[in-house]
Enzyme design. Structure first.
Site, PDB file in Angstrom:
ATOM      1  N   TRP A  23      -3.669   2.997  -5.192  1.00  0.00           N
ATOM      2  CA  TRP A  23      -2.649   3.980  -4.797  1.00  0.00           C
ATOM      3  C   TRP A  23      -3.025   4.745  -3.535  1.00  0.00           C
ATOM      4  CZ3 TRP A  23      -1.463   6.386 -10.286  1.00  0.00           C
ATOM      5  CH2 TRP A  23      -0.864   5.389 -11.073  1.00  0.00           C
ATOM      6  N   LYS A  24      -4.267   4.548  -3.083  1.00  0.00           N
ATOM      7  CA  LYS A  24      -4.744   5.233  -1.869  1.00  0.00           C
ATOM      8  C   LYS A  24      -4.531   6.753  -2.014  1.00  0.00           C
ATOM      9  CE  LYS A  24      -4.002   0.995   0.626  1.00  0.00           C
ATOM     10  NZ  LYS A  24      -3.767   0.324   1.895  1.00  0.00           N
ATOM     11  N   HIS A  74     -13.492  -0.530   1.094  1.00  0.00           N
ATOM     12  CA  HIS A  74     -12.130  -0.778   1.580  1.00  0.00           C
ATOM     13  C   HIS A  74     -12.104  -0.600   3.100  1.00  0.00           C
ATOM     14  CE1 HIS A  74      -7.857  -0.354   2.318  1.00  0.00           C
ATOM     15  NE2 HIS A  74      -7.678  -0.988   1.173  1.00  0.00           N
ATOM     16  N   GLU A  92     -10.115   0.822   4.976  1.00  0.00           N
ATOM     17  CA  GLU A  92      -9.786   2.184   5.431  1.00  0.00           C
ATOM     18  C   GLU A  92     -11.002   3.094   5.361  1.00  0.00           C
ATOM     19  OE1 GLU A  92      -6.372   2.567   2.874  1.00  0.00           O
ATOM     20  OE2 GLU A  92      -5.363   1.046   4.081  1.00  0.00           O
ATOM     21  N   GLU A 114      -9.140  -8.964   2.272  1.00  0.00           N
ATOM     22  CA  GLU A 114      -7.985  -8.248   2.815  1.00  0.00           C
ATOM     23  C   GLU A 114      -8.013  -8.291   4.342  1.00  0.00           C
ATOM     24  OE1 GLU A 114      -6.438  -5.161  -0.160  1.00  0.00           O
ATOM     25  OE2 GLU A 114      -8.121  -4.230   0.847  1.00  0.00           O
ATOM     26  N   SER A 156      -0.252  -6.514   1.954  1.00  0.00           N
ATOM     27  CA  SER A 156       1.194  -6.702   1.847  1.00  0.00           C
ATOM     28  C   SER A 156       1.607  -7.665   0.736  1.00  0.00           C
ATOM     29  CB  SER A 156       1.775  -7.150   3.197  1.00  0.00           C
ATOM     30  OG  SER A 156       1.588  -6.139   4.176  1.00  0.00           O
ATOM     31  N   GLY A 160      -1.555  -2.441  -2.578  1.00  0.00           N
ATOM     32  CA  GLY A 160      -1.412  -1.068  -2.109  1.00  0.00           C
ATOM     33  C   GLY A 160       0.019  -0.585  -2.278  1.00  0.00           C
ATOM     34  N   GLY A 161       0.780  -0.640  -1.187  1.00  0.00           N
ATOM     35  CA  GLY A 161       2.144  -0.092  -1.160  1.00  0.00           C
ATOM     36  C   GLY A 161       3.013  -0.472  -2.342  1.00  0.00           C
TER      37      GLY A 161
HETATM   38  P1  PGA Z   1      -0.990  -3.015   1.029  1.00  0.00           P
HETATM   39  O1  PGA Z   1      -2.509  -2.494   0.849  1.00  0.00           O
HETATM   40  O2  PGA Z   1      -0.666  -3.790  -0.207  1.00  0.00           O
HETATM   41  O3  PGA Z   1      -0.195  -1.764   1.174  1.00  0.00           O
HETATM   42  O4  PGA Z   1      -0.976  -3.876   2.242  1.00  0.00           O
HETATM   43  C1  PGA Z   1      -3.491  -3.306   0.289  1.00  0.00           C
HETATM   44  C2  PGA Z   1      -4.828  -2.599   0.292  1.00  0.00           C
HETATM   45  O5  PGA Z   1      -5.139  -1.907   1.268  1.00  0.00           O
HETATM   46  O6  PGA Z   1      -5.606  -2.705  -0.670  1.00  0.00           O
END
Ligand code: PGA
Length: 257
Positions: free
Chosen positions: A10-11, A94, A96, A166, A213, A234-235
């Site tokens: 969920w970030k 991750h 990020e 990823e 994605s 993620g999203g």
């Molecule tokens: P995303 O993110 O599905 O929004 O592309 C994936 C992730 O960063 O783990």
């Protein structure tokens, strides 16, 4: 046979109240789908509430990061001891974290070791930038990240961990890697590197997720690949119906539901 694993990252989204509402909206649906491991990774603040909501079920809870020390003067950090009170899993490395918070291969390795020392299953993220891909350096980069992450681990530990491939250019962009390319990197780079380091048996056991994605529209095709054992989402995991559909399609595609 490797059990597919779907993790919802969920970030930095959802207040505690929103997180509780989201889990409540997906819990029964998730429990109705068998054969697939499901892990929810809320922000730290929401972890205790989410853990309480799924306690006694087969739904796992994961942290999105952690520090490697057990306690001490490390302002702002969260220790493995605190995480293991509520969590079964922890995302480590991750992109990020690597991009915005100085996460390095060395700290990824320390965190993986700390996770194992505390009985947590690490979900270790690797992946290349668009620039590296254009320069034709994807294979070297990703295998280098895998080698660095797994340094000093035993084959048994490696067999138990999860690696999420990823590609950074596919995260949050709506632009997933082609299924052929995702499968190629998972198989010829990630699994092959594990085989070279720890042997074929370990490489056969380790679960490799694709992330970037993933959505209901592409989940079936991605999950049909032999070397993709699930997804880090993620999203799309912020919407109950979308995450449920991805989990359902995975179980269906892998012939488990
Ligand atoms: P995303 O993110 O599905 O929004 O592309 C994936 C992730 O960063 O783990």
């Amino acid at each position: 046979m490797r059990k597919p694993i779907l993790a919802a990252n969920w970030k930095m989204n959802k207040t505690v109240r929103d997180a509780v509402a989201l889990v409540s909206a997906m819990k029964d649906g998730l429990l109705a789908i068998s054969g697939v491991e499901k892990v929810l990774c809320p922000p730290f603040m929401a972890i205790p509430d989410v853990a309480r909501l799924v306690s006694g079920t087969e739904i796992g809870v994961g942290a999105q990061d952690m520090y490697w020390k057990e306690s001490g003067a490390f302002t702002g950090e969260v220790s493995p001891l605190m995480i293991k009170e509520f969590c079964s899993h922890v995302i480590i490395g991750h992109s990020e974290r690597r991009e915005h918070f100085g996460e390095a291969d060395e700290t990824v390795n320390l965190k993986i070791k700390a996770a194992f020392a505390h009985g947590l299953t690490p979900i270790v993220c690797v992946g290349e930038t668009l620039e590296l891909r254009k320069e034709g350096r994807t294979e070297k980069w990703v295998s280098g990240q895998v080698v660095a992450a797994l340094q000093g681990l035993s084959a048994d530990q490696v067999a138990d961990l999860v690696i999420a491939y990823e590609p950074i250019w596919a995260i949050g962009t709506g632009l997933a890697a082609t299924v052929q390319e995702a499968e190629r990197v998972c198989s010829h780079v990630v699994r092959r590197t594990v085989a070279e380091l720890f042997g074929e048996g370990t490489a056969d056991s380790i679960r490799i997720q694709y992330g970037g994605s993933v959505k209901p529209a592409n989940a079936r095709e991605l999950m049909a690949q032999a070397n993709i054992d699930g997804a880090l989402v993620g999203g799309a995991s912020l919407r109950a119906a979308d995450f449920l559909e991805i989990v359902r399609l995975t179980a269906e595609t892998k012939g488990l539901d």
